[in-house]
Design a protein around this motif. Structure first.
Motif, PDB file in Angstrom:
ATOM      1  N   GLY A 232       0.785  -1.229   0.000  1.00 30.66           N
ATOM      2  CA  GLY A 232       0.000   0.000   0.000  1.00 30.66           C
ATOM      3  C   GLY A 232       0.814   1.274   0.000  1.00 30.66           C
ATOM      4  O   GLY A 232       0.269   2.348   0.232  1.00 30.66           O
ATOM      5  N   VAL A 233       2.110   1.180  -0.236  1.00 30.38           N
ATOM      6  CA  VAL A 233       2.920   2.395  -0.368  1.00 30.38           C
ATOM      7  C   VAL A 233       3.782   2.294  -1.631  1.00 30.38           C
ATOM      8  O   VAL A 233       4.094   1.194  -2.088  1.00 30.38           O
ATOM      9  CB  VAL A 233       3.844   2.650   0.853  1.00 30.38           C
ATOM     10  CG1 VAL A 233       3.049   3.036   2.077  1.00 30.38           C
ATOM     11  CG2 VAL A 233       4.743   1.469   1.129  1.00 30.38           C
ATOM     12  N   PRO A 234       4.153   3.441  -2.181  1.00 34.48           N
ATOM     13  CA  PRO A 234       5.012   3.399  -3.367  1.00 34.48           C
ATOM     14  C   PRO A 234       6.390   2.794  -3.068  1.00 34.48           C
ATOM     15  O   PRO A 234       6.855   2.839  -1.925  1.00 34.48           O
ATOM     16  CB  PRO A 234       5.147   4.874  -3.739  1.00 34.48           C
ATOM     17  CG  PRO A 234       3.944   5.524  -3.176  1.00 34.48           C
ATOM     18  CD  PRO A 234       3.687   4.798  -1.889  1.00 34.48           C
ATOM     19  N   PRO A 253       2.766   1.798  -7.416  1.00 32.18           N
ATOM     20  CA  PRO A 253       2.645   0.466  -8.025  1.00 32.18           C
ATOM     21  C   PRO A 253       1.524   0.409  -9.058  1.00 32.18           C
ATOM     22  O   PRO A 253       0.702   1.314  -9.159  1.00 32.18           O
ATOM     23  CB  PRO A 253       2.321  -0.432  -6.827  1.00 32.18           C
ATOM     24  CG  PRO A 253       1.669   0.461  -5.829  1.00 32.18           C
ATOM     25  CD  PRO A 253       2.262   1.831  -6.036  1.00 32.18           C
TER      26      PRO A 253
END
Lengths: 257, 14
Positions: A232-234, A253
């Protein structure tokens, strides 16, 4: 008054080479602690965060914080004309409309002066929280460059899957598919050549190949690169620059339908 | 096929 002097132009050339294809223009935020730049690519998928700490400069002075709106291509072209061992001094008046660049040869027998017009850059600043990543992979930056380049001949997306056993880069395209697995180095004499994989939770995420290729062109900044992945994070790709600071790339992503 | 997410989805503007 802002003034920052680097002893050797080479480091500045490498930094600009690593960001100027991705970022057309940006604001150099100059303060007492150093120079930072945050800029997104035109498609708003990736972001470059650059930090040059004041202590990394041979001489540094910034009386009051200023934003220098710069065309990165223009700056890159001018800095490229300096000799690798030339000293470079960047300067700007508090309400000036130009960035001054002075190159001095090591023998002090040649001094070049340039000015670049500053511009208003309307760049949105993003608040990037400190993320807790599930996986951190440290690997030789040349290897990362090779893997991304090799897989870019096949597919538009690269799936990065990481477990304690290793990290796999895989892609699929119209002509076929490919995958490369790197295992953690068991014993390496040279730490810079090591692959070190820290896994809190196994993870698999897809990213656009073309951005990974762009990031990997920063290999000249450091022999090692770290890839930080979290759910859930880049993706955060970091090239540290010893006492100078770092160049970090963030990439959102791709999600399957 | 995969959908590219925008970076702004993750990070709020300042």
């Amino acid at each position: 008054m802002f003034e920052a002097r680097v002893a050797q132009a080479e480091i500045l050339k490498k930094i600009l080479d690593s960001v100027r294809e991705l970022v057309e223009q940006g604001n150099l935020d100059c303060s007492g602690t150093g120079i930072s730049l945050q800029a997104m690519d035109s498609s708003h998928v990736s972001l470059v965060a650059l930090l040059l700490k004041s202590e990394g400069f041979e001489r540094y002075r910034c009386d009051r914080s200023i934003n220098l709106g710069i065309n990165m291509q223009s700056l890159g072209k001018i800095v490229k004309t300096a000799g690798n061992h030339d000293a470079i001094t960047l300067s700007s008046e508090d309400k000036g409309d130009v960035l001054g660049l002075m190159f001095e040869s090591t023998e002090q027998d040649k001094v070049s002066n340039y000015e670049i017009k500053l511009m208003d850059v309307d760049a949105e600043q993003l608040a990037i929280p400190v993320a807790e990543y599930s996986v951190c992979v440290r690997m030789p930056s040349a290897e990362f460059a090779r893997i991304t380049r090799d897989l870019s001949t096949i597919g538009d997306s690269v799936l990065i899957s990481c477990t304690k056993d290793g990290v796999q880069f895989s892609t699929t395209g119209d002509t076929g598919s490919g995958s490369i697995v790197l295992r953690q180095s068991s014993s390496v004499d040279d730490e810079k050549k090591a692959v070190v994989i820290e896994v809190q939770e196994p993870i698999s995420l897809s990213f656009a190949t073309k951005f990974l290729v762009q990031f990997s062109k920063s290999a000249a900044l450091n022999e090692s690169v770290t890839l930080n992945l979290g759910d859930g994070v880049p993706l955060m790709v970091e090239y540290p620059m010893k006492e100078m600071g770092y160049v970090r790339f963030y990439l959102a992503p791709k999600l399957s339908n | 096929p995969a959908n590219q997410i925008a970076l702004i989805t993750f990070y709020q503007g300042q």
